[in-house]
Design a protein around this motif. Sequence first.
Motif, PDB file in Angstrom:
ATOM      1  N   ARG A 103     -21.806  -4.584  -9.123  1.00  0.00           N
ATOM      2  CA  ARG A 103     -22.448  -5.966  -9.539  1.00  0.00           C
ATOM      3  C   ARG A 103     -23.021  -5.719 -10.903  1.00  0.00           C
ATOM      4  N   HIS A 104     -22.557  -6.741 -11.965  1.00  0.00           N
ATOM      5  CA  HIS A 104     -23.128  -6.508 -13.197  1.00  0.00           C
ATOM      6  C   HIS A 104     -24.376  -7.403 -13.375  1.00  0.00           C
ATOM      7  N   GLN A 105     -25.137  -7.043 -14.421  1.00  0.00           N
ATOM      8  CA  GLN A 105     -26.312  -8.097 -14.512  1.00  0.00           C
ATOM      9  C   GLN A 105     -25.994  -9.503 -14.602  1.00  0.00           C
ATOM     10  N   GLY A 106     -26.703 -10.205 -13.774  1.00  0.00           N
ATOM     11  CA  GLY A 106     -26.445 -11.698 -14.122  1.00  0.00           C
ATOM     12  C   GLY A 106     -25.445 -12.253 -12.976  1.00  0.00           C
ATOM     13  N   GLU A 107     -24.920 -11.351 -12.079  1.00  0.00           N
ATOM     14  CA  GLU A 107     -23.805 -11.722 -11.345  1.00  0.00           C
ATOM     15  C   GLU A 107     -24.407 -11.937  -9.777  1.00  0.00           C
ATOM     16  N   TRP A 108     -24.344 -12.994  -9.047  1.00  0.00           N
ATOM     17  CA  TRP A 108     -24.879 -12.895  -7.677  1.00  0.00           C
ATOM     18  C   TRP A 108     -24.319 -12.270  -6.831  1.00  0.00           C
ATOM     19  N   MET A 109     -23.020 -12.224  -6.760  1.00  0.00           N
ATOM     20  CA  MET A 109     -22.424 -11.689  -5.517  1.00  0.00           C
ATOM     21  C   MET A 109     -21.547 -10.642  -5.987  1.00  0.00           C
ATOM     22  N   THR A 110     -21.420  -9.567  -5.036  1.00  0.00           N
ATOM     23  CA  THR A 110     -20.537  -8.301  -5.528  1.00  0.00           C
ATOM     24  C   THR A 110     -19.193  -8.773  -5.145  1.00  0.00           C
ATOM     25  N   LYS A 111     -18.403  -8.506  -6.191  1.00  0.00           N
ATOM     26  CA  LYS A 111     -16.739  -8.774  -6.018  1.00  0.00           C
ATOM     27  C   LYS A 111     -16.163  -7.898  -5.219  1.00  0.00           C
ATOM     28  N   SER A 112     -15.203  -8.246  -4.795  1.00  0.00           N
ATOM     29  CA  SER A 112     -14.304  -7.567  -3.767  1.00  0.00           C
ATOM     30  C   SER A 112     -12.939  -7.990  -3.611  1.00  0.00           C
ATOM     31  N   LYS A 113     -11.969  -6.890  -3.123  1.00  0.00           N
ATOM     32  CA  LYS A 113     -10.613  -7.281  -3.045  1.00  0.00           C
ATOM     33  C   LYS A 113     -10.240  -6.675  -1.703  1.00  0.00           C
ATOM     34  N   LYS A 114      -9.295  -7.579  -1.150  1.00  0.00           N
ATOM     35  CA  LYS A 114      -9.055  -7.049   0.103  1.00  0.00           C
ATOM     36  C   LYS A 114      -7.470  -6.791   0.005  1.00  0.00           C
ATOM     37  N   PHE A 115      -7.047  -5.822   0.639  1.00  0.00           N
ATOM     38  CA  PHE A 115      -5.809  -5.354   0.905  1.00  0.00           C
ATOM     39  C   PHE A 115      -5.274  -5.031   2.234  1.00  0.00           C
ATOM     40  N   LYS A 116      -4.176  -5.548   2.433  1.00  0.00           N
ATOM     41  CA  LYS A 116      -3.495  -5.198   3.804  1.00  0.00           C
ATOM     42  C   LYS A 116      -2.284  -4.459   3.950  1.00  0.00           C
ATOM     43  N   PHE A 117      -2.209  -3.596   4.792  1.00  0.00           N
ATOM     44  CA  PHE A 117      -1.187  -2.536   5.026  1.00  0.00           C
ATOM     45  C   PHE A 117      -0.562  -2.349   6.177  1.00  0.00           C
ATOM     46  N   LYS A 118       0.656  -2.681   6.222  1.00  0.00           N
ATOM     47  CA  LYS A 118       1.577  -2.759   7.717  1.00  0.00           C
ATOM     48  C   LYS A 118       1.343  -1.231   8.320  1.00  0.00           C
ATOM     49  N   ARG A 119       1.056  -1.137   9.549  1.00  0.00           N
ATOM     50  CA  ARG A 119       0.960   0.074  10.060  1.00  0.00           C
ATOM     51  C   ARG A 119       2.344   0.342  10.550  1.00  0.00           C
ATOM     52  N   LEU A 120       2.561   1.753  10.500  1.00  0.00           N
ATOM     53  CA  LEU A 120       3.876   2.246  10.805  1.00  0.00           C
ATOM     54  C   LEU A 120       4.204   2.566  12.444  1.00  0.00           C
TER      55      LEU A 120
ATOM     56  N   THR B 119       3.412   3.926  19.651  1.00  0.00           N
ATOM     57  CA  THR B 119       1.976   4.336  18.801  1.00  0.00           C
ATOM     58  C   THR B 119       2.154   3.667  17.239  1.00  0.00           C
ATOM     59  N   THR B 120       1.056   3.575  16.630  1.00  0.00           N
ATOM     60  CA  THR B 120       0.972   3.305  15.272  1.00  0.00           C
ATOM     61  C   THR B 120       0.336   4.197  14.301  1.00  0.00           C
ATOM     62  N   GLU B 121       0.629   4.313  13.309  1.00  0.00           N
ATOM     63  CA  GLU B 121      -0.115   5.122  12.229  1.00  0.00           C
ATOM     64  C   GLU B 121      -0.133   4.539  10.935  1.00  0.00           C
ATOM     65  N   SER B 122      -1.236   4.674  10.125  1.00  0.00           N
ATOM     66  CA  SER B 122      -1.425   4.431   8.740  1.00  0.00           C
ATOM     67  C   SER B 122      -0.296   4.729   7.847  1.00  0.00           C
TER      68      SER B 122
END
Length: 129
Positions: A40-57, A73-76
């Motif tokens: 978070r930089h000075q003057g920003e109210w909220m923390t920026k974030s990014k969300k990623f989705k990965f299909k499990r094998l 079964t599944t794995e990352s």
Amino acid sequence: MAVDKFPALVEMGFEDPSEIERYTTRIEGDVDILKVYHRRHQGEWMTKSKKFKFKRLHKKLRVNEGLTAYRDTTESSPFFLKAVTELDTLVAGDRTAKAKKEDILEELDHLNKVVSRKIEDLKRQIEEL
């Protein structure tokens, strides 16, 4: 910070990986979810974030040395694991001894407040008897 140290993060769209502060992971169904938080930089109210989705094998594993049927079964995914490994090295590098010391002092201060409140409460209960 060298961008070539983090090829998976660059491929995910992070132009400056040093701006990453922390990350979280979770599993929802057959999807791994990675959420990356920026500083978070000075003057920003909220923390920026990014969300990623990965299909499990999906895989079938032989159970009980083949005496019984196979189990689903599944794995990352390998790319997810590579990104998490890069994030671990990136975030761990930020955890200096000074930051750890500050965290411990903060925990100690909190513990001190909790114990003080508990002692006051016990004294009050004794007075009521």
